[in-house]
Design a protein around this motif. Structure first.
Motif, PDB file in Angstrom:
ATOM      1  N   MET B  98       0.847  -1.196   0.000  1.00  0.00           N
ATOM      2  CA  MET B  98       0.000   0.000   0.000  1.00  0.00           C
ATOM      3  C   MET B  98       0.880   1.242   0.000  1.00  0.00           C
ATOM      4  O   MET B  98       0.628   2.201  -0.727  1.00  0.00           O
ATOM      5  CB  MET B  98      -0.899  -0.005   1.245  1.00  0.00           C
ATOM      6  CG  MET B  98      -1.831   1.185   1.324  1.00  0.00           C
ATOM      7  SD  MET B  98      -3.453   0.812   0.662  1.00  0.00           S
ATOM      8  CE  MET B  98      -4.428   0.843   2.158  1.00  0.00           C
ATOM      9  N   ARG B 125      -4.072 -11.143  -2.720  1.00  0.00           N
ATOM     10  CA  ARG B 125      -5.400 -11.564  -2.270  1.00  0.00           C
ATOM     11  C   ARG B 125      -6.417 -10.526  -2.762  1.00  0.00           C
ATOM     12  O   ARG B 125      -6.105  -9.335  -2.857  1.00  0.00           O
ATOM     13  CB  ARG B 125      -5.462 -11.743  -0.748  1.00  0.00           C
ATOM     14  CG  ARG B 125      -5.317 -10.468   0.038  1.00  0.00           C
ATOM     15  CD  ARG B 125      -5.388 -10.687   1.547  1.00  0.00           C
ATOM     16  NE  ARG B 125      -6.669 -11.266   1.963  1.00  0.00           N
ATOM     17  CZ  ARG B 125      -7.020 -11.507   3.212  1.00  0.00           C
ATOM     18  NH1 ARG B 125      -6.176 -11.230   4.191  1.00  0.00           N
ATOM     19  NH2 ARG B 125      -8.181 -12.032   3.508  1.00  0.00           N
ATOM     20  N   GLY B 126      -7.629 -10.974  -3.038  1.00  0.00           N
ATOM     21  CA  GLY B 126      -8.601 -10.078  -3.663  1.00  0.00           C
ATOM     22  C   GLY B 126      -9.278  -9.104  -2.721  1.00  0.00           C
ATOM     23  O   GLY B 126      -9.929  -8.161  -3.161  1.00  0.00           O
ATOM     24  N   GLU B 127      -9.106  -9.303  -1.400  1.00  0.00           N
ATOM     25  CA  GLU B 127      -9.908  -8.518  -0.454  1.00  0.00           C
ATOM     26  C   GLU B 127      -9.258  -7.215  -0.007  1.00  0.00           C
ATOM     27  O   GLU B 127      -9.534  -6.718   1.083  1.00  0.00           O
ATOM     28  CB  GLU B 127     -10.233  -9.367   0.788  1.00  0.00           C
ATOM     29  CG  GLU B 127     -10.931 -10.685   0.497  1.00  0.00           C
ATOM     30  CD  GLU B 127      -9.972 -11.857   0.552  1.00  0.00           C
ATOM     31  OE1 GLU B 127      -8.839 -11.726   0.055  1.00  0.00           O
ATOM     32  OE2 GLU B 127     -10.354 -12.906   1.093  1.00  0.00           O
ATOM     33  N   VAL B 128      -8.366  -6.688  -0.824  1.00  0.00           N
ATOM     34  CA  VAL B 128      -7.661  -5.448  -0.460  1.00  0.00           C
ATOM     35  C   VAL B 128      -7.589  -4.558  -1.701  1.00  0.00           C
ATOM     36  O   VAL B 128      -6.540  -4.390  -2.311  1.00  0.00           O
ATOM     37  CB  VAL B 128      -6.241  -5.748   0.085  1.00  0.00           C
ATOM     38  CG1 VAL B 128      -6.327  -6.298   1.495  1.00  0.00           C
ATOM     39  CG2 VAL B 128      -5.491  -6.755  -0.783  1.00  0.00           C
ATOM     40  N   VAL B 129      -8.728  -3.969  -2.055  1.00  0.00           N
ATOM     41  CA  VAL B 129      -8.824  -3.357  -3.387  1.00  0.00           C
ATOM     42  C   VAL B 129      -7.913  -2.145  -3.553  1.00  0.00           C
ATOM     43  O   VAL B 129      -7.369  -1.914  -4.635  1.00  0.00           O
ATOM     44  CB  VAL B 129     -10.307  -3.026  -3.726  1.00  0.00           C
ATOM     45  CG1 VAL B 129     -10.839  -1.895  -2.872  1.00  0.00           C
ATOM     46  CG2 VAL B 129     -10.455  -2.691  -5.200  1.00  0.00           C
ATOM     47  N   HIS B 130      -7.684  -1.373  -2.485  1.00  0.00           N
ATOM     48  CA  HIS B 130      -6.828  -0.198  -2.661  1.00  0.00           C
ATOM     49  C   HIS B 130      -5.367  -0.601  -2.893  1.00  0.00           C
ATOM     50  O   HIS B 130      -4.629   0.088  -3.587  1.00  0.00           O
ATOM     51  CB  HIS B 130      -6.954   0.768  -1.481  1.00  0.00           C
ATOM     52  CG  HIS B 130      -6.683   2.195  -1.877  1.00  0.00           C
ATOM     53  ND1 HIS B 130      -7.372   2.840  -2.885  1.00  0.00           N
ATOM     54  CD2 HIS B 130      -5.769   3.100  -1.437  1.00  0.00           C
ATOM     55  CE1 HIS B 130      -6.907   4.075  -3.037  1.00  0.00           C
ATOM     56  NE2 HIS B 130      -5.931   4.256  -2.171  1.00  0.00           N
ATOM     57  N   TYR B 132      -4.539  -3.198  -4.544  1.00  0.00           N
ATOM     58  CA  TYR B 132      -4.515  -3.596  -5.955  1.00  0.00           C
ATOM     59  C   TYR B 132      -4.394  -2.354  -6.851  1.00  0.00           C
ATOM     60  O   TYR B 132      -3.633  -2.334  -7.800  1.00  0.00           O
ATOM     61  CB  TYR B 132      -5.773  -4.408  -6.285  1.00  0.00           C
ATOM     62  CG  TYR B 132      -5.715  -5.165  -7.602  1.00  0.00           C
ATOM     63  CD1 TYR B 132      -4.530  -5.752  -8.040  1.00  0.00           C
ATOM     64  CD2 TYR B 132      -6.841  -5.306  -8.404  1.00  0.00           C
ATOM     65  CE1 TYR B 132      -4.466  -6.459  -9.240  1.00  0.00           C
ATOM     66  CE2 TYR B 132      -6.792  -6.005  -9.603  1.00  0.00           C
ATOM     67  CZ  TYR B 132      -5.598  -6.578 -10.019  1.00  0.00           C
ATOM     68  OH  TYR B 132      -5.549  -7.270 -11.201  1.00  0.00           O
ATOM     69  N   ARG B 133      -5.174  -1.302  -6.504  1.00  0.00           N
ATOM     70  CA  ARG B 133      -5.067  -0.054  -7.274  1.00  0.00           C
ATOM     71  C   ARG B 133      -3.624   0.449  -7.301  1.00  0.00           C
ATOM     72  O   ARG B 133      -3.088   0.838  -8.330  1.00  0.00           O
ATOM     73  CB  ARG B 133      -5.932   1.053  -6.649  1.00  0.00           C
ATOM     74  CG  ARG B 133      -7.417   0.872  -6.812  1.00  0.00           C
ATOM     75  CD  ARG B 133      -8.137   2.165  -6.399  1.00  0.00           C
ATOM     76  NE  ARG B 133      -9.578   1.968  -6.412  1.00  0.00           N
ATOM     77  CZ  ARG B 133     -10.314   1.708  -5.324  1.00  0.00           C
ATOM     78  NH1 ARG B 133      -9.740   1.654  -4.125  1.00  0.00           N
ATOM     79  NH2 ARG B 133     -11.616   1.523  -5.439  1.00  0.00           N
ATOM     80  N   ARG B 134      -3.001   0.434  -6.109  1.00  0.00           N
ATOM     81  CA  ARG B 134      -1.631   0.965  -6.008  1.00  0.00           C
ATOM     82  C   ARG B 134      -0.653   0.110  -6.813  1.00  0.00           C
ATOM     83  O   ARG B 134       0.257   0.634  -7.462  1.00  0.00           O
ATOM     84  CB  ARG B 134      -1.216   1.011  -4.529  1.00  0.00           C
ATOM     85  CG  ARG B 134      -2.036   2.001  -3.701  1.00  0.00           C
ATOM     86  CD  ARG B 134      -1.285   3.309  -3.503  1.00  0.00           C
ATOM     87  NE  ARG B 134      -2.142   4.394  -3.061  1.00  0.00           N
ATOM     88  CZ  ARG B 134      -2.279   4.804  -1.790  1.00  0.00           C
ATOM     89  NH1 ARG B 134      -1.603   4.189  -0.820  1.00  0.00           N
ATOM     90  NH2 ARG B 134      -3.056   5.812  -1.479  1.00  0.00           N
ATOM     91  N   LEU B 136      -1.369  -1.832  -9.475  1.00  0.00           N
ATOM     92  CA  LEU B 136      -1.624  -1.653 -10.911  1.00  0.00           C
ATOM     93  C   LEU B 136      -0.991  -0.354 -11.399  1.00  0.00           C
ATOM     94  O   LEU B 136      -0.360  -0.302 -12.456  1.00  0.00           O
ATOM     95  CB  LEU B 136      -3.140  -1.625 -11.190  1.00  0.00           C
ATOM     96  CG  LEU B 136      -3.888  -2.964 -11.089  1.00  0.00           C
ATOM     97  CD1 LEU B 136      -5.398  -2.737 -11.162  1.00  0.00           C
ATOM     98  CD2 LEU B 136      -3.448  -3.938 -12.175  1.00  0.00           C
ATOM     99  N   ALA B 165      -5.449 -10.519  -9.076  1.00  0.00           N
ATOM    100  CA  ALA B 165      -6.187 -10.521  -7.806  1.00  0.00           C
ATOM    101  C   ALA B 165      -6.871 -11.861  -7.593  1.00  0.00           C
ATOM    102  O   ALA B 165      -7.548 -12.370  -8.490  1.00  0.00           O
ATOM    103  CB  ALA B 165      -7.227  -9.402  -7.810  1.00  0.00           C
TER     104      ALA B 165
END
Lengths: 218, 441
Positions: B98, B125-130, B132-134, B136, B165
């Motif tokens: 993050m 893991r898929g349950e941490v969307v922010h 993932y944004r960072r 990507l 994800a």
């Protein structure tokens, strides 16, 4: 499949972009299931058929994968997935009580959705934010150091149609479908939004600073 | 007094710490340029010499893992980063990605160059969307800056990175289950051998490394082996993130040399919450046998924690004070393993089911003395009898807690219920009302 022409064209274009990320087509299945949820709000029979056709799999093979993972929903999901961590550490720090009060307040139990389709409640397993216990997640954004009151306030705001902001993450929580599209690997331009790194994340750094300890001083 | 050593965490407090600009200003991607001028074999040797051991829990030497890849046959080989952080108590990789995703991306680039990989994957893991944004965004920035892509900085080395994800399954943190999941299947562990080094992703040679391991590589390349080996203990070199959570005054991430003790860490965290004392703790997540006050001075390195009967694991220190019911804690962990057992191996699938039944009976005051022995017998039937370590992990807290707190299990049996006031453990005030059975079903 009952997708209209525009929807199907967009889905097909997105699927092609996902498939292009991998050397072997089948690897695209998990992101494509997130993509289906971004359109239908759950893993619909149509979505399963679509994934199967795109990836040369049978619908049974796609279903077998979809049912393995808890983030894939088999019934229309609420606009907001609200999860309270009740794994040991959060539970002991108060997560159990938050869950009890929140569930009673909203009037639905684990994996159930409110009648207006706004909120799906879930008892979560550990979401890797133990230093912020007790933790709640709304559409997979972090709500740290919760109390029954703070959790109920978030839910009340959501039910009233107000935006809610996580403790760490973007300026506001996006809806379930929009978040599912990000999980399919499509950027939404919100990576720079920020609510601060969080006190626990910076706790060690603060101690090191106050003591004058740096890696370079070694 | 052991001092903290912010290396990975050094820039977390900076303005827009996750951006390429901030990372570059702090010296980021200079190690990549240095690495691209080295022979790949020399990078592998440096990581071997550094003594870096897998930071995802098992502690296997990272450089040795890289060295297990067979000679190049001209066909693809892969790096897969395990970013499926899900072990209860573990919360170090998420803040790393993050706050400083480029640290991981740079580590991925250097590692890929060293092992001859042209397509690397980060399985988040898929349950941490922010997060993932960072990631990507960081990957996109790295491509734009020429740190990824074709002919990176004129070296002739090509690398693509895909951030993937997951979708909610603890088992996907097990490396072979992760590979199956990344191939678009149910996340179930594979029989080993063959190990991923020989037949991993798409049956090709594959290195699977934890986020923190890979993120540590740029600093080793940059500052050198001696810098790294100067930290830590004889066989546990370098620094690591220690994640303190629970009944502690200032929970959080504390980056320190391996071998620091909980007593030392507690001095930095303001101690156990005011007016209370430490009762039990996990040194490395819920799959590691629990410790008590007797282990305050155990050096937190792989060997010392192992010799004391537990495992360093992910350095996920979950601390519980005297208000906490150990039976309640262990029952909840066991429910977790039951929920997350993938179902492939019978001892784990059925065993965790029965363990949960017995524990819930005991916790609710409906257990018998014989149930305690039944718990241990069931653990015997699970441990070491499945493809992966999930079932073993499920038995750790049970066996260790019965050993250390048997009288507490007996108290539930004789009192016909839990003798603890759960409200006293919570971090906010409320009056305890009897928990309904249904709420925990």
């Amino acid at each position: 499949m009952t997708y209209d022409e525009t929807t199907l064209a967009q889905l097909t274009e997105d699927a092609a972009a996902i498939i292009a990320r991998y050397p072997v087509k089948r690897s695209a299945l998990l992101p494509m299931l997130h993509l289906v949820q971004s359109v239908d709000g759950f893993v619909s029979p149509d979505g399963i058929q679509f994934c199967a056709e795109q990836l040369d799999l049978t619908a049974a093979e796609v279903s077998a994968v979809a049912t393995f993972y808890t983030q894939y929903k088999r019934r229309p999901n609420g606009e907001y997935q609200v999860g309270v961590c009740t794994n040991t550490l959060c539970a002991v720090m108060g997560g159990d009580r938050i869950w009890d009060e929140l569930s009673e307040h909203v009037g639905v139990g684990h994996d159930e959705t409110t009648e207006d389709g706004k909120i799906t409640l879930e008892r979560l397993e550990c979401n890797a934010a133990c230093d912020y216990a007790p933790v709640m997640m709304v559409n997979w954004e972090f709500f740290d150091n919760q109390t029954p009151e703070s959790a109920k306030q978030v839910v009340d705001d959501l039910l009233a149609g107000k935006d809610v902001a996580p403790s760490r993450g973007p300026a506001k929580v996006a809806c379930f479908k929009d978040v599912s599209r990000v999980l399919a690997g499509f950027e939404d331009g919100r990576a720079d939004e920020d609510q601060g790194a969080g006190a626990a994340t910076l706790a060690g750094l603060e101690v090191a600073k106050s003591q004058g300890w740096t890696e370079a001083s070694k | 007094m052991t001092e903290l050593v912010p290396v990975l965490s050094a820039t977390w407090g900076a303005e827009k710490s996750w951006s390429l600009d901030t990372y570059t200003e702090a010296g980021g991607y200079a190690p990549l340029k240095k690495a691209l001028g080295m022979a790949p074999g020399d990078i592998i040797q440096a990581v071997k010499d550094s003594g870096l051991r897998g930071r995802g829990g098992a502690g296997f030497p990272t450089g040795m893992k890289w060295g297990f890849l067979p000679p190049d046959d001209g066909l693809p080989r892969y790096l897969v980063v395990n970013a499926d952080e899900s072990e209860p108590g573990t919360c170090k990789d998420i803040p790393t990605m993050m706050s400083a995703p480029h640290q991981l991306i740079e580590g991925v680039a250097i590692t890929s160059f060293a092992i001859g990989c042209n397509h690397a994957f980060i399985y988040l893991r898929g349950e941490v969307v922010h997060v993932y944004r960072r990631l990507l965004q960081a990957v996109r920035e790295a491509y734009e800056a020429g740190h990824l892509g074709t002919n990176i900085h004129g070296s002739g080395f090509d690398l693509d990175v895909t951030v993937h994800a997951g979708a909610g399954a603890y088992i996907c943190g097990e490396e072979t289950a992760l590979l199956d999941s990344l191939e678009g299947r149910r996340g179930q562990p594979r029989l080993k051998p063959p190990f991923p080094a020989v037949a991993g992703l798409y049956a090709r040679p594959t290195v699977v490394n934890n986020v923190e391991s890979v993120a540590s590589v740029p600093a080793i390349v940059d500052k050198g082996v001696e810098w790294f080996t100067a930290m830590g203990t004889e066989r546990s070199k370098g620094m690591g993130l220690f994640s303190l959570s629970g009944h502690v005054t200032r929970p959080g991430q504390y980056e320190a040399p391996l071998g620091i003790t909980l007593r030392e860490l507690l001095e930095m965290t303001g101690g156990i919450r005011e007016g209370h004392e430490l009762k039990f703790w996990t040194p490395g997540g819920s799959s590691t046998p629990i410790f008590t006050q007797d282990h305050l001075d155990t050096p937190l390195d792989y060997e010392s924690v192992g010799a004391a009967g537990s495992m360093l694991g992910t350095r996920a220190l979950q601390l519980f004070d005297e208000t906490t019911c150990v039976v309640r804690a262990v029952t909840r962990w066991t429910e977790f393993y039951k929920h997350e057992s993938c179902g492939k191996c019978t001892p784990c699938r059925e065993g965790t089911y029965w363990l949960t039944q017995i524990l819930k009976r005991i916790e609710a005051g409906r257990g018998t003395e014989a149930d305690i022995q039944q718990l241990l017998d069931t653990c015997d039937s699970i441990a070491g009898r499945s493809f992966c370590a999930l079932g073993d992990g499920a038995t750790s807290s049970i066996i260790s807690s019965v050993k250390l707190f048997r009288e507490e299990y007996e108290a539930h049996v004789t009192a016909g219920g839990c003798p603890f006031d759960h409200a006293a453990s919570a971090l906010f005030a409320y009056s305890d009302t009897p928990a309904t059975e249904e709420a925990h079903a």
